[in-house]
Design an enzyme around this catalytic site. Structure first.
Site, PDB file in Angstrom:
ATOM      1  N   LYS A   1       0.805  -1.228   0.000  1.00 51.21           N
ATOM      2  CA  LYS A   1       0.000   0.000   0.000  1.00 51.21           C
ATOM      3  C   LYS A   1       0.840   1.280   0.000  1.00 51.21           C
ATOM      4  O   LYS A   1       0.348   2.332  -0.380  1.00 51.21           O
ATOM      5  CB  LYS A   1      -0.954   0.016   1.197  1.00 51.21           C
ATOM      6  CG  LYS A   1      -2.143  -0.909   1.002  1.00 51.21           C
ATOM      7  CD  LYS A   1      -3.131  -0.823   2.135  1.00 51.21           C
ATOM      8  CE  LYS A   1      -4.254  -1.815   1.901  1.00 51.21           C
ATOM      9  NZ  LYS A   1      -5.242  -1.830   2.959  1.00 51.21           N
TER      10      LYS A   1
ATOM     11  N   ASN B   1      -5.015   2.244  -1.500  1.00 48.88           N
ATOM     12  CA  ASN B   1      -5.590   0.915  -1.764  1.00 48.88           C
ATOM     13  C   ASN B   1      -6.306   0.844  -3.108  1.00 48.88           C
ATOM     14  O   ASN B   1      -6.726  -0.225  -3.532  1.00 48.88           O
ATOM     15  CB  ASN B   1      -6.560   0.495  -0.640  1.00 48.88           C
ATOM     16  CG  ASN B   1      -7.934   1.098  -0.821  1.00 48.88           C
ATOM     17  OD1 ASN B   1      -8.055   2.266  -1.179  1.00 48.88           O
ATOM     18  ND2 ASN B   1      -8.965   0.321  -0.592  1.00 48.88           N
TER      19      ASN B   1
HETATM   20  P1  NAP Z   1      -0.269  -5.755   9.180  1.00 47.81           P
HETATM   21  O1  NAP Z   1       0.036  -4.386   8.708  1.00 47.81           O
HETATM   22  O2  NAP Z   1       0.629  -6.879   8.832  1.00 47.81           O
HETATM   23  O3  NAP Z   1      -0.419  -5.674  10.807  1.00 47.81           O
HETATM   24  C1  NAP Z   1      -0.576  -6.855  11.553  1.00 47.81           C
HETATM   25  C2  NAP Z   1      -0.905  -6.513  12.996  1.00 47.81           C
HETATM   26  O4  NAP Z   1      -1.164  -7.745  13.688  1.00 47.81           O
HETATM   27  C3  NAP Z   1       0.234  -5.825  13.746  1.00 47.81           C
HETATM   28  O5  NAP Z   1      -0.288  -4.918  14.663  1.00 47.81           O
HETATM   29  C4  NAP Z   1       0.910  -6.998  14.463  1.00 47.81           C
HETATM   30  O6  NAP Z   1       1.577  -6.645  15.653  1.00 47.81           O
HETATM   31  C5  NAP Z   1      -0.304  -7.824  14.835  1.00 47.81           C
HETATM   32  N1  NAP Z   1       0.080  -9.206  15.101  1.00 47.81           N
HETATM   33  C6  NAP Z   1       0.512 -10.130  14.209  1.00 47.81           C
HETATM   34  N2  NAP Z   1       0.778 -11.297  14.826  1.00 47.81           N
HETATM   35  C7  NAP Z   1       0.525 -11.104  16.141  1.00 47.81           C
HETATM   36  C8  NAP Z   1       0.614 -11.924  17.296  1.00 47.81           C
HETATM   37  N3  NAP Z   1       1.027 -13.194  17.230  1.00 47.81           N
HETATM   38  N4  NAP Z   1       0.245 -11.402  18.497  1.00 47.81           N
HETATM   39  C9  NAP Z   1      -0.184 -10.117  18.598  1.00 47.81           C
HETATM   40  N5  NAP Z   1      -0.283  -9.289  17.528  1.00 47.81           N
HETATM   41  C10 NAP Z   1       0.069  -9.771  16.321  1.00 47.81           C
HETATM   42  O7  NAP Z   1      -1.712  -6.225   8.684  1.00 47.81           O
HETATM   43  P2  NAP Z   1      -2.961  -5.301   8.233  1.00 47.81           P
HETATM   44  O8  NAP Z   1      -2.877  -5.074   6.774  1.00 47.81           O
HETATM   45  O9  NAP Z   1      -3.047  -4.155   9.152  1.00 47.81           O
HETATM   46  O10 NAP Z   1      -4.161  -6.310   8.486  1.00 47.81           O
HETATM   47  C11 NAP Z   1      -4.594  -6.581   9.796  1.00 47.81           C
HETATM   48  C12 NAP Z   1      -5.902  -7.334   9.737  1.00 47.81           C
HETATM   49  O11 NAP Z   1      -6.913  -6.510   9.146  1.00 47.81           O
HETATM   50  C13 NAP Z   1      -5.824  -8.606   8.916  1.00 47.81           C
HETATM   51  O12 NAP Z   1      -6.399  -9.650   9.664  1.00 47.81           O
HETATM   52  C14 NAP Z   1      -6.656  -8.313   7.689  1.00 47.81           C
HETATM   53  O13 NAP Z   1      -7.353  -9.467   7.273  1.00 47.81           O
HETATM   54  C15 NAP Z   1      -7.638  -7.260   8.200  1.00 47.81           C
HETATM   55  N6  NAP Z   1      -8.092  -6.345   7.131  1.00 47.81           N
HETATM   56  C16 NAP Z   1      -9.397  -6.390   6.759  1.00 47.81           C
HETATM   57  C17 NAP Z   1      -9.862  -5.546   5.756  1.00 47.81           C
HETATM   58  C18 NAP Z   1     -11.314  -5.603   5.347  1.00 47.81           C
HETATM   59  O14 NAP Z   1     -11.674  -4.975   4.341  1.00 47.81           O
HETATM   60  N7  NAP Z   1     -12.148  -6.268   6.080  1.00 47.81           N
HETATM   61  C19 NAP Z   1      -8.996  -4.662   5.115  1.00 47.81           C
HETATM   62  C20 NAP Z   1      -7.660  -4.638   5.540  1.00 47.81           C
HETATM   63  C21 NAP Z   1      -7.214  -5.497   6.544  1.00 47.81           C
HETATM   64  P3  NAP Z   1       3.127  -6.147  15.619  1.00 47.81           P
HETATM   65  O15 NAP Z   1       3.077  -4.714  15.188  1.00 47.81           O
HETATM   66  O16 NAP Z   1       3.567  -6.339  17.005  1.00 47.81           O
HETATM   67  O17 NAP Z   1       3.835  -7.026  14.630  1.00 47.81           O
END
Ligand code: NAP
Length: 261
Positions: free
Chosen positions: A64, A82
């Site tokens: 992104k 996006n």
């Molecule tokens: P991202 O940038 O990779 O961020 C991942 C987040 O999850 C970080 O805060 C990370 O913490 C945390 N995390 C990962 N593993 C963990 C663990 N074992 N314990 C605690 N925290 C953990 O991902 P993103 O793009 O923001 O996406 C996050 C979620 O939003 C995903 O599940 C995705 O499916 C969802 N999403 C949904 C939509 C929709 O349209 N519905 C759109 C976008 C995203 P750290 O910073 O400590 O690594």
């Protein structure tokens, strides 16, 4: 026929093609929408293919921000894009994640007047915090604490704070971590739930995550991220094709999507 795609890494699971096709069907337009799941080394080549052979594309993790240097114009205010419109070889950037999220709150009739706790500080959390900061008291709780503060500082958020779970009584908890994609529980230990009214998981696949099951078992409203995905796609189609759906069409289209999942 106009051609669109979603570009990202390890995104074969995405419902975006289905969601865009159903929106197009409801709007009476014909489009092709495919998935381009690529490794970082292939990113530049993929952008060239999208520029020359597509009318627009969506971008998801982890690209992104990688797209920013290739844009002629960028209307996103969060530092992440996006949605891209391809116009005579120029790439114009937008972000519909935030507006999509706000519309999903309205669709689910979620009251955001209390304390909102966002779990996670990745790309999704950043967008949600940016939008909610204008409307609510927001708290971010993340495994890596410095990332929560970085969001607050970089976006200049005024009503958003690093969460101290001991002193917080959230009415809405939003899971924006990847915990739950593989059926892990995302509710952190120690969070107070006495005033909790809604659990919103941004995950949509699986449709019911452990935090949602826990909420339902405790009589708390639980919603998943499908409506968020739907509304950001609808806003992208508005940018690309001027698509607008009535409330009745929106409800029917979401039902059609749910039936096909
Ligand atoms: P991202 O940038 O990779 O961020 C991942 C987040 O999850 C970080 O805060 C990370 O913490 C945390 N995390 C990962 N593993 C963990 C663990 N074992 N314990 C605690 N925290 C953990 O991902 P993103 O793009 O923001 O996406 C996050 C979620 O939003 C995903 O599940 C995705 O499916 C969802 N999403 C949904 C939509 C929709 O349209 N519905 C759109 C976008 C995203 P750290 O910073 O400590 O690594």
């Amino acid at each position: 026929m106009k051609r669109y795609a979603l570009i990202g890494r390890n995104i074969q699971y995405s419902y975006s093609p289905l969601v865009h096709q159903e929106i197009a069907l409801s709007a009476g337009i014909h489009i092709e929408y495919s998935i381009m799941s690529i490794e970082p080394m292939a990113f530049i080549g993929a952008v060239d293919r999208l520029r020359s052979g597509y009318d627009g594309f969506n971008i998801t993790k982890p690209y992104k921000t990688d797209i920013l240097p290739y844009l002629s114009k960028n209307y996103s205010v969060t530092g992440a894009v996006n949605t891209v419109c391809v116009s005579s070889g120029d790439l114009i950037g937008y972000n519909t994640d935030g507006t999509g999220f706000l519309k999903s709150l309205e669709y689910h009739n979620i009251d955001i007047s209390g304390e909102i706790l966002i779990l996670g500080a990745g790309g999704a959390a950043r967008t949600l915090a940016y939008e909610l900061d204008k409307l609510s008291k927001v708290y971010i709780y993340n495994r890596t604490i410095t990332k929560a503060q970085a969001i607050i500082d970089e976006l200049g958020l005024k009503n958003t704070h690093d969460a101290d779970l001991n002193n917080l009584q959230p009415t809405v908890i939003i899971n924006a971590t990847t915990l739950g994609l593989n059926n892990e529980m995302s509710l952190p230990n120690g969070v107070k739930t006495e005033r909790l009214q809604t659990v919103y998981d941004t995950i949509y696949n699986p449709a019911c995550t452990p935090i949602m099951s826990w909420a339902k078992e405790n009589g708390i409203k639980a919603v998943n991220g499908l409506a968020m995905l739907f509304f950001q796609a609808l806003d992208a189609q508005k940018i690309w094709n001027g698509v607008e759906l009535s409330k009745a069409q929106i409800i029917q289209t979401l039902k059609n999507i749910e039936a096909k999942i």
